[in-house]
Design a protein around this motif. Sequence first.
Motif, PDB file in Angstrom:
ATOM      1  N   MET A  74     -14.132   2.828   1.855  1.00 16.27           N
ATOM      2  CA  MET A  74     -13.042   1.857   1.959  1.00 16.27           C
ATOM      3  C   MET A  74     -12.397   1.545   0.617  1.00 16.27           C
ATOM      4  O   MET A  74     -11.233   1.132   0.578  1.00 16.27           O
ATOM      5  CB  MET A  74     -13.556   0.567   2.600  1.00 16.27           C
ATOM      6  CG  MET A  74     -13.689   0.643   4.100  1.00 16.27           C
ATOM      7  SD  MET A  74     -12.167   1.188   4.934  1.00 16.27           S
ATOM      8  CE  MET A  74     -11.059  -0.151   4.515  1.00 16.27           C
ATOM      9  N   LYS A  75     -13.106   1.712  -0.476  1.00 14.30           N
ATOM     10  CA  LYS A  75     -12.484   1.474  -1.786  1.00 14.30           C
ATOM     11  C   LYS A  75     -11.384   2.498  -2.032  1.00 14.30           C
ATOM     12  O   LYS A  75     -10.306   2.165  -2.545  1.00 14.30           O
ATOM     13  CB  LYS A  75     -13.541   1.525  -2.891  1.00 14.30           C
ATOM     14  CG  LYS A  75     -14.527   0.366  -2.887  1.00 14.30           C
ATOM     15  CD  LYS A  75     -15.424   0.416  -4.099  1.00 14.30           C
ATOM     16  CE  LYS A  75     -16.371  -0.788  -4.128  1.00 14.30           C
ATOM     17  NZ  LYS A  75     -17.334  -0.751  -3.018  1.00 14.30           N
ATOM     18  N   PHE A  76     -11.629   3.744  -1.659  1.00 17.31           N
ATOM     19  CA  PHE A  76     -10.570   4.753  -1.750  1.00 17.31           C
ATOM     20  C   PHE A  76      -9.464   4.448  -0.751  1.00 17.31           C
ATOM     21  O   PHE A  76      -8.273   4.656  -1.034  1.00 17.31           O
ATOM     22  CB  PHE A  76     -11.148   6.137  -1.489  1.00 17.31           C
ATOM     23  CG  PHE A  76     -10.107   7.230  -1.446  1.00 17.31           C
ATOM     24  CD1 PHE A  76      -9.629   7.792  -2.622  1.00 17.31           C
ATOM     25  CD2 PHE A  76      -9.599   7.683  -0.241  1.00 17.31           C
ATOM     26  CE1 PHE A  76      -8.667   8.786  -2.594  1.00 17.31           C
ATOM     27  CE2 PHE A  76      -8.639   8.669  -0.195  1.00 17.31           C
ATOM     28  CZ  PHE A  76      -8.169   9.230  -1.375  1.00 17.31           C
ATOM     29  N   ALA A  77      -9.840   3.944   0.430  1.00 12.66           N
ATOM     30  CA  ALA A  77      -8.842   3.629   1.449  1.00 12.66           C
ATOM     31  C   ALA A  77      -7.892   2.535   0.986  1.00 12.66           C
ATOM     32  O   ALA A  77      -6.713   2.539   1.347  1.00 12.66           O
ATOM     33  CB  ALA A  77      -9.538   3.217   2.743  1.00 12.66           C
ATOM     34  N   LYS A 100     -12.699   7.488   9.751  1.00 15.07           N
ATOM     35  CA  LYS A 100     -13.544   8.372   8.929  1.00 15.07           C
ATOM     36  C   LYS A 100     -13.828   7.737   7.572  1.00 15.07           C
ATOM     37  O   LYS A 100     -14.977   7.726   7.104  1.00 15.07           O
ATOM     38  CB  LYS A 100     -12.847   9.716   8.743  1.00 15.07           C
ATOM     39  CG  LYS A 100     -13.613  10.690   7.842  1.00 15.07           C
ATOM     40  CD  LYS A 100     -12.789  11.912   7.544  1.00 15.07           C
ATOM     41  CE  LYS A 100     -11.615  11.573   6.634  1.00 15.07           C
ATOM     42  NZ  LYS A 100     -10.884  12.771   6.195  1.00 15.07           N
ATOM     43  N   LEU A 101     -12.806   7.186   6.926  1.00 19.62           N
ATOM     44  CA  LEU A 101     -13.011   6.526   5.639  1.00 19.62           C
ATOM     45  C   LEU A 101     -13.905   5.301   5.778  1.00 19.62           C
ATOM     46  O   LEU A 101     -14.716   5.009   4.892  1.00 19.62           O
ATOM     47  CB  LEU A 101     -11.668   6.122   5.040  1.00 19.62           C
ATOM     48  CG  LEU A 101     -10.784   7.257   4.518  1.00 19.62           C
ATOM     49  CD1 LEU A 101      -9.411   6.730   4.141  1.00 19.62           C
ATOM     50  CD2 LEU A 101     -11.439   7.936   3.330  1.00 19.62           C
ATOM     51  N   ASP A 158     -20.285   4.439   0.940  1.00 19.05           N
ATOM     52  CA  ASP A 158     -19.613   3.779  -0.181  1.00 19.05           C
ATOM     53  C   ASP A 158     -20.402   4.077  -1.447  1.00 19.05           C
ATOM     54  O   ASP A 158     -21.279   3.326  -1.860  1.00 19.05           O
ATOM     55  CB  ASP A 158     -19.528   2.270   0.075  1.00 19.05           C
ATOM     56  CG  ASP A 158     -18.629   1.571  -0.937  1.00 19.05           C
ATOM     57  OD1 ASP A 158     -18.044   2.280  -1.778  1.00 19.05           O
ATOM     58  OD2 ASP A 158     -18.528   0.337  -0.885  1.00 19.05           O
ATOM     59  N   PHE A 159     -20.046   5.195  -2.079  1.00 16.72           N
ATOM     60  CA  PHE A 159     -20.805   5.686  -3.235  1.00 16.72           C
ATOM     61  C   PHE A 159     -20.226   5.117  -4.525  1.00 16.72           C
ATOM     62  O   PHE A 159     -19.018   5.089  -4.710  1.00 16.72           O
ATOM     63  CB  PHE A 159     -20.749   7.218  -3.267  1.00 16.72           C
ATOM     64  CG  PHE A 159     -21.459   7.825  -4.442  1.00 16.72           C
ATOM     65  CD1 PHE A 159     -20.756   8.261  -5.552  1.00 16.72           C
ATOM     66  CD2 PHE A 159     -22.838   7.964  -4.443  1.00 16.72           C
ATOM     67  CE1 PHE A 159     -21.405   8.819  -6.634  1.00 16.72           C
ATOM     68  CE2 PHE A 159     -23.496   8.524  -5.526  1.00 16.72           C
ATOM     69  CZ  PHE A 159     -22.774   8.944  -6.625  1.00 16.72           C
ATOM     70  N   ARG A 160     -21.102   4.672  -5.402  1.00 22.88           N
ATOM     71  CA  ARG A 160     -20.677   4.179  -6.715  1.00 22.88           C
ATOM     72  C   ARG A 160     -21.503   4.879  -7.796  1.00 22.88           C
ATOM     73  O   ARG A 160     -22.726   4.797  -7.791  1.00 22.88           O
ATOM     74  CB  ARG A 160     -20.878   2.662  -6.811  1.00 22.88           C
ATOM     75  CG  ARG A 160     -20.380   2.056  -8.130  1.00 22.88           C
ATOM     76  CD  ARG A 160     -20.528   0.537  -8.113  1.00 22.88           C
ATOM     77  NE  ARG A 160     -21.902   0.139  -7.961  1.00 22.88           N
ATOM     78  CZ  ARG A 160     -22.782   0.029  -8.983  1.00 22.88           C
ATOM     79  NH1 ARG A 160     -22.390   0.285 -10.212  1.00 22.88           N
ATOM     80  NH2 ARG A 160     -24.016  -0.345  -8.751  1.00 22.88           N
ATOM     81  N   PRO A 175      -2.907   9.725  17.243  1.00 23.95           N
ATOM     82  CA  PRO A 175      -4.117   9.016  16.773  1.00 23.95           C
ATOM     83  C   PRO A 175      -4.783   9.664  15.558  1.00 23.95           C
ATOM     84  O   PRO A 175      -5.840   9.207  15.141  1.00 23.95           O
ATOM     85  CB  PRO A 175      -5.053   9.049  17.993  1.00 23.95           C
ATOM     86  CG  PRO A 175      -4.188   9.395  19.154  1.00 23.95           C
ATOM     87  CD  PRO A 175      -3.118  10.271  18.588  1.00 23.95           C
ATOM     88  N   GLN A 176      -4.195  10.734  14.999  1.00 23.00           N
ATOM     89  CA  GLN A 176      -4.832  11.427  13.879  1.00 23.00           C
ATOM     90  C   GLN A 176      -4.993  10.515  12.670  1.00 23.00           C
ATOM     91  O   GLN A 176      -6.061  10.484  12.038  1.00 23.00           O
ATOM     92  CB  GLN A 176      -4.007  12.648  13.483  1.00 23.00           C
ATOM     93  CG  GLN A 176      -4.565  13.444  12.310  1.00 23.00           C
ATOM     94  CD  GLN A 176      -5.925  14.019  12.607  1.00 23.00           C
ATOM     95  OE1 GLN A 176      -6.114  14.663  13.627  1.00 23.00           O
ATOM     96  NE2 GLN A 176      -6.893  13.790  11.720  1.00 23.00           N
TER      97      GLN A 176
END
Length: 347
Positions: free
Chosen positions: A251-254, A64-65, A70-72, A56-57
Amino acid sequence: MNVFFQDPWWLIAIKVLALFVILLVWTIFNVWFERRVLGRMQNRKGPIMNGPLGLPQALGDGVKLLLKEDFRPARTDRVVFSLAPMLIAVAAFSSWAVIPLGGEVSMFGHVTRLQVSDLPVSVLLVLAIASVGIYGVVLAGWASNGTYSFLGSMRATAQLISYEVCMGLSLVTVFMFAGSMSTSQIVEAQMQHLSLFGLETFFPAHYWLPLLPSFCIYIVSIFGETNRLPFDLPEAEGELVAGHMVEYSSMKFAWYFLAEYINMFNVSAVCVTLFLGGWRSAILSLFWEGANSGWWPMLWFVAKVWAVMFFMIWTRGTLVRIRYDHFMKLGWKFLIPVSLTWFVLVA
């Protein structure tokens, strides 16, 4: 050729949804699989906490993501900054629409293929979709309004364009041998018996053997296309801090993270389809008549894809990153001339 094999709309929707879920589950498993393989190669255990064998890692990393802020950054282009990761993610998923996972099966009373759609130029569609994904990289660096993000996106764009040329040239000889650019017809063409020195053998003509130079060029090109070691120059954490993705979070990085792993599946699936016989099993079919019928071919296809994925992970744990000028010289001064020369010889 009927694009959707005369399937009803609801069956097409089911196949699209099932493919989407399969790719998500594959990605989660691949993150764990890569960590375990690299851990074994580097004499460590890899993920062992958070459940049995640390399974499950990867799911925990996704959560976590999802929960991160959600920083812009200020002075970014709001619309383009949000559009770029979606564009590259959609391009990564779309390539699987023309990949055959198996032959004909019965689903809900309808006989259909384990493939969403097919076209006379399916392989060109895959290459075109991969080219569209480059815009997600370019727009990310431009919309971030930062020097390092922009430089990272330019370096990534130069790499992707260069090695897409090598990849495309390596596939031309496959089209010549198969007489088609349809993925399903290329798989069918590889079931013909291979002829060596004018004598027909009982081996199927999987194109990796008669087109070995094309196969080797394609294998090298996929590392440049997917930004994997030893060609992970656009996202080299040591000096670029993830390159064009440096300003992205949550989530944008995800989406970028997800697209990178799905692109590994994309190039592996194309390799299996065009060079390794696709969903057909050459060995089992010699003594088992039903090996290439029903749902069994999907198992052979998945096994072949994971074999290519294991090779990519093995390479990451073995080789070191090369210099950027050597990397570009390899593509433009060696792979492309060799591809052109081999194409002329085959013609």
